[in-house]
Design a protein around this motif. Structure first.
Motif, PDB file in Angstrom:
ATOM      1  N   HIS A 368      31.792  10.367  40.314  1.00 14.50           N
ATOM      2  CA  HIS A 368      31.443  10.034  39.110  1.00 14.50           C
ATOM      3  C   HIS A 368      31.719  11.182  37.992  1.00 14.50           C
ATOM      4  CE1 HIS A 368      29.210   6.589  40.745  1.00 14.50           C
ATOM      5  NE2 HIS A 368      29.041   6.177  39.542  1.00 14.50           N
ATOM      6  N   VAL A 369      31.448  12.419  38.533  1.00 10.68           N
ATOM      7  CA  VAL A 369      31.949  13.514  37.835  1.00 10.68           C
ATOM      8  C   VAL A 369      33.404  13.757  37.569  1.00 10.68           C
ATOM      9  CG1 VAL A 369      31.925  16.200  37.805  1.00 10.68           C
ATOM     10  CG2 VAL A 369      29.980  14.925  38.369  1.00 10.68           C
ATOM     11  N   ASN A 370      34.339  13.174  38.508  1.00  7.96           N
ATOM     12  CA  ASN A 370      35.590  13.238  38.637  1.00  7.96           C
ATOM     13  C   ASN A 370      36.076  12.122  37.646  1.00  7.96           C
ATOM     14  OD1 ASN A 370      38.372  14.281  39.327  1.00  7.96           O
ATOM     15  ND2 ASN A 370      38.519  12.225  40.475  1.00  7.96           N
ATOM     16  N   GLN A 371      35.367  11.097  37.513  1.00 11.57           N
ATOM     17  CA  GLN A 371      35.763  10.081  36.692  1.00 11.57           C
ATOM     18  C   GLN A 371      35.522  10.506  35.156  1.00 11.57           C
ATOM     19  OE1 GLN A 371      33.548   6.290  37.466  1.00 11.57           O
ATOM     20  NE2 GLN A 371      34.239   5.127  35.367  1.00 11.57           N
ATOM     21  N   ALA A 372      34.452  11.412  35.083  1.00 11.18           N
ATOM     22  CA  ALA A 372      34.074  12.029  33.444  1.00 11.18           C
ATOM     23  C   ALA A 372      35.131  12.740  33.386  1.00 11.18           C
ATOM     24  CB  ALA A 372      32.713  12.658  33.659  1.00 11.18           C
ATOM     25  N   SER A 373      35.764  13.549  34.209  1.00  2.34           N
ATOM     26  CA  SER A 373      36.820  14.431  33.882  1.00  2.34           C
ATOM     27  C   SER A 373      38.267  13.703  33.392  1.00  2.34           C
ATOM     28  CB  SER A 373      36.965  15.193  35.201  1.00  2.34           C
ATOM     29  OG  SER A 373      38.478  15.765  35.089  1.00  2.34           O
ATOM     30  N   HIS A 374      38.330  12.390  33.888  1.00  4.89           N
ATOM     31  CA  HIS A 374      39.520  11.522  33.474  1.00  4.89           C
ATOM     32  C   HIS A 374      39.307  11.405  32.166  1.00  4.89           C
ATOM     33  CE1 HIS A 374      41.347  11.968  37.374  1.00  4.89           C
ATOM     34  NE2 HIS A 374      40.839  11.181  38.071  1.00  4.89           N
ATOM     35  N   ILE A 375      38.005  10.830  31.690  1.00  2.54           N
ATOM     36  CA  ILE A 375      37.795  10.418  30.376  1.00  2.54           C
ATOM     37  C   ILE A 375      37.954  11.441  29.462  1.00  2.54           C
ATOM     38  CG2 ILE A 375      35.857   9.431  29.035  1.00  2.54           C
ATOM     39  CD1 ILE A 375      34.729   8.232  31.598  1.00  2.54           C
ATOM     40  N   LEU A 376      37.534  12.699  29.908  1.00  3.34           N
ATOM     41  CA  LEU A 376      37.642  13.914  28.974  1.00  3.34           C
ATOM     42  C   LEU A 376      39.142  14.271  28.757  1.00  3.34           C
ATOM     43  CD1 LEU A 376      34.425  16.068  29.954  1.00  3.34           C
ATOM     44  CD2 LEU A 376      34.694  14.619  27.941  1.00  3.34           C
ATOM     45  N   GLU A 377      39.864  13.960  29.840  1.00  3.23           N
ATOM     46  CA  GLU A 377      41.316  14.308  29.793  1.00  3.23           C
ATOM     47  C   GLU A 377      41.936  13.434  28.862  1.00  3.23           C
ATOM     48  OE1 GLU A 377      44.962  14.972  33.186  1.00  3.23           O
ATOM     49  OE2 GLU A 377      43.129  14.503  33.745  1.00  3.23           O
ATOM     50  N   GLU A 378      41.605  12.057  29.195  1.00  7.16           N
ATOM     51  CA  GLU A 378      42.169  11.060  28.244  1.00  7.16           C
ATOM     52  C   GLU A 378      42.028  11.462  26.521  1.00  7.16           C
ATOM     53  OE1 GLU A 378      44.603   8.738  28.455  1.00  7.16           O
ATOM     54  OE2 GLU A 378      44.685   9.818  30.537  1.00  7.16           O
ATOM     55  N   GLN A 379      40.687  11.877  26.492  1.00  3.77           N
ATOM     56  CA  GLN A 379      40.397  12.293  25.112  1.00  3.77           C
ATOM     57  C   GLN A 379      40.991  13.275  24.382  1.00  3.77           C
ATOM     58  OE1 GLN A 379      36.545  14.170  24.627  1.00  3.77           O
ATOM     59  NE2 GLN A 379      36.075  13.358  22.510  1.00  3.77           N
ATOM     60  N   ALA A 380      41.093  14.315  25.366  1.00  6.25           N
ATOM     61  CA  ALA A 380      41.903  15.484  24.979  1.00  6.25           C
ATOM     62  C   ALA A 380      43.373  15.136  24.598  1.00  6.25           C
ATOM     63  CB  ALA A 380      41.916  16.663  26.091  1.00  6.25           C
ATOM     64  N   LYS A 381      44.109  14.244  25.271  1.00  9.59           N
ATOM     65  CA  LYS A 381      45.411  13.740  25.178  1.00  9.59           C
ATOM     66  C   LYS A 381      45.664  13.055  23.820  1.00  9.59           C
ATOM     67  CE  LYS A 381      46.978  13.420  30.010  1.00  9.59           C
ATOM     68  NZ  LYS A 381      47.343  12.714  30.926  1.00  9.59           N
ATOM     69  N   ALA A 382      44.455  12.320  23.816  1.00 10.35           N
ATOM     70  CA  ALA A 382      44.493  11.264  22.420  1.00 10.35           C
ATOM     71  C   ALA A 382      44.333  12.160  21.350  1.00 10.35           C
ATOM     72  CB  ALA A 382      43.226  10.370  22.481  1.00 10.35           C
ATOM     73  N   ALA A 383      43.333  13.220  21.358  1.00  9.89           N
ATOM     74  CA  ALA A 383      43.439  14.311  20.234  1.00  9.89           C
ATOM     75  C   ALA A 383      44.596  14.997  19.884  1.00  9.89           C
ATOM     76  CB  ALA A 383      42.144  15.155  20.472  1.00  9.89           C
ATOM     77  N   GLN A 384      45.404  15.203  21.109  1.00  7.63           N
ATOM     78  CA  GLN A 384      46.681  15.968  20.654  1.00  7.63           C
ATOM     79  C   GLN A 384      47.636  15.150  20.045  1.00  7.63           C
ATOM     80  OE1 GLN A 384      47.659  19.497  21.362  1.00  7.63           O
ATOM     81  NE2 GLN A 384      49.063  18.332  19.924  1.00  7.63           N
TER      82      GLN A 384
END
Length: 547
Positions: A368-384
């Protein structure tokens, strides 16, 4: 690394070797080292940098089954990876090619180029004789069409660099969505395009390019330049006049190298007003009477707006990097939990059920922590891709507008009209004096003889009234042209600040998209933690259960 089949502890060890705990990104070289260590671990070799150096000449190949089926998330549309097969065959992409003519497969042969289009001789733009200028309603209607059916330009790195040793340069693949064309350009080609456009359109909002750099450029700099070039080209496509310039169209569609194409065409650098004189009499009536006040107001507040946007870009870029770093830390935490599960899978107390439950819980929490990591990574890409690039786009627009106003000030400082008016007044005064003193025939004959001896070339010192009259007539003609040019410039400035004002509508879209992404991320994170909540609450927590 997950598809390599290695134990979590080994993967965590490789990660700690390659990437420092404070880092959230890896370079291409570090990625290669990580893959080499994966291959060594799969061959039961010692996983260490020292052993990697020993076997650097005979490294095994990593086995990564199912890698092509992994969804790595939405790629940045502005930096897509193109395969070599998408490059036109006549483009010199391969390094070290010994072809004397890398374009020999092209249909264009030396001087056999098709004749340059006639409209390249001068920039054909919005005609002052069209009904749109003489009809205010038509003008407004045309303005509403400015932002419809815009072309989208995508730019990516070409697969390989050209050149030799330290003098290699980066090629860029430029793709036009509407025109369905793909060309290869160098950074110097973009710079040349902006230089010519600056001469052809001195009173337009010209987009700015990312800066030059001396010496070797690292990957971070090249990525920033790539995004800057993408903003530059899409800004050209948004502009209602620049996007239709034949030079811009040729930049996007000519399949051969631009330097070779430039040798075979004649490109005029005359400004856009040369072909529009004389102007219709009704043009000046369409210029707002308070245009100067509008320009003064924009000039007064634009520098501060540019600085505010620079600050917001810097802040949001830091937020994006912190989100990226948080995602990387969550990944590390997940790897450590998985490795801990393997380490503590067997308790020292035989048949200890609770320790086994904890060990299994580690894996579930890590997942689940790894899943949260993927979500935050997508958020960072979307922000960029989203808020950061949108802020930079509006910052660039404000900066271009500020540069336009500065060019206007320099143009006014030249005072061409004032100089012509003074020159005409001086010559008229001299002509009156000369005519008053030309009462006698002897004086007239002497003046004629002096004019014949002087060849009639210069007015200065001449006593021939006809020479002064010709000079005054030429200056008056030039003065009228300069006055009409000034009206055209004012009309152009009005169109440009109207274009800028309409761009303000994109600010609302920018923040709407940003808020939508934040809501999406927050909901995904909330769902992830909610599904983890019953798992952690079912973990054994009674002290008596660990006897």
């Amino acid at each position: 690394m997950a598809v390599s089949g290695l134990p979590p502890g080994t993967i965590d060890r490789i990660m700690n070797i390659v990437v420092a705990p404070t880092r959230s990104r890896i370079t291409k070289g570090e990625c290669s080292v990580a893959l080499a260590l994966v291959a060594m671990a799969q061959k039961n070799m010692d996983v260490s940098i020292e052993n990697l150096k020993v076997h650097r000449e005979d490294l095994p190949i990593p086995h990564l089954p199912g890698l092509e089926n992994i969804d790595f998330g939405s790629a940045n549309d502005n930096a897509r990876v193109y395969s070599t097969s998408t490059i036109p065959k006549h483009h010199p992409v391969n390094v070290g090619s010994n072809m004397s003519d890398p374009w020999r497969n092209s249909t264009y042969k030396g001087n056999g180029y098709p004749p340059p289009p006639s409209d390249l001789a001068a920039p054909p733009i919005f005609s002052t004789e069209s009904p749109a200028v003489n009809d205010p309603e038509a003008v407004q209607k045309e303005m509403h069409q400015w932002f419809l059916n815009l072309d989208t330009i995508r730019i990516a790195f070409a697969p390989e660099k050209e050149g030799i040793f330290l003098f290699k340069h980066t090629n860029y693949i430029v793709e036009s969505k509407n025109r369905q064309t793909t060309v290869i350009r160098r950074y110097s080609d973009f710079w040349w395009l902006l230089e010519i456009l600056g001469k052809r359109f001195p009173f337009r909002i010209l987009p700015n390019l990312p800066p030059k750099r001396l010496g070797a450029a690292d990957e971070v700099f090249l990525e920033r330049r790539l995004r800057g070039l993408t903003r530059f080209m899409n800004a050209l496509m948004r502009h209602p006049v620049l996007r239709n310039d034949p030079l811009v169209l040729s930049f996007l569609t000519e399949p051969v190298e631009l330097a070779l194409w430039r040798k075979n065409v004649v490109i005029s650098t005359e400004d856009e007003f040369t072909t529009q004189l004389p102007i219709p009499e009704s043009l000046q009536s369409h210029i707002p009477p308070n245009l100067e006040l509008q320009l003064e107001g924009i000039k007064r507040r634009t520098p501060a707006s540019v600085e505010y946007y620079r600050s917001m870009v810097h802040i949001m870029d830091r937020v994006q990097k912190r989100t990226e770093a948080t995602a990387a830390d969550y990944t590390r935490f997940s790897l450590a939990l998985n490795a801990l599960s393997d380490c503590e899978g067997h308790c020292h107390v035989e048949e200890c059920y609770n320790c086994q439950e904890l060990s299994q819980g580690y894996n579930k929490i890590g997942s689940h922590v790894n899943q949260a990591s993927h979500i935050l990574e997508e958020q960072a890409k979307a922000a960029q891709r989203g808020i950061v690039e949108d802020l930079k786009r509006h910052r660039d627009l404000l900066f271009s507008l500020m540069k336009l106003l500065q060019r206007c000030e320099r143009s006014r400082g030249a005072g061409v009209i004032e100089k012509l008016q003074r020159q005409i007044a001086t010559n008229e005064s001299k002509l009156k004096t000369l005519q008053a003193s030309a009462a006698s025939a002897a004086t007239a004959a002497a003046a004629a003889a002096a004019a014949a001896a002087g060849g009639g070339g210069e007015v200065e010192g001449s006593t021939d009234p006809g020479a002064f009259e010709d000079k005054i007539e030429r200056d008056q003609t030039e003065l009228e042209l300069q006055r009409q040019r000034a009206i055209l410039i004012q009309h152009t400035l009005w169109m440009e600040i109207t274009y800028f004002h309409k761009n303000q509508a994109m600010v609302a879209t920018m923040y709407q998209n940003y808020v939508r992404e934040q809501i999406k991320t927050s909901q995904s994170l909330t769902d992830t933690w909610k599904t983890l909540s019953p798992i952690v609450h079912n973990l054994p927590m009674e002290v008596n259960g660990f006897n």
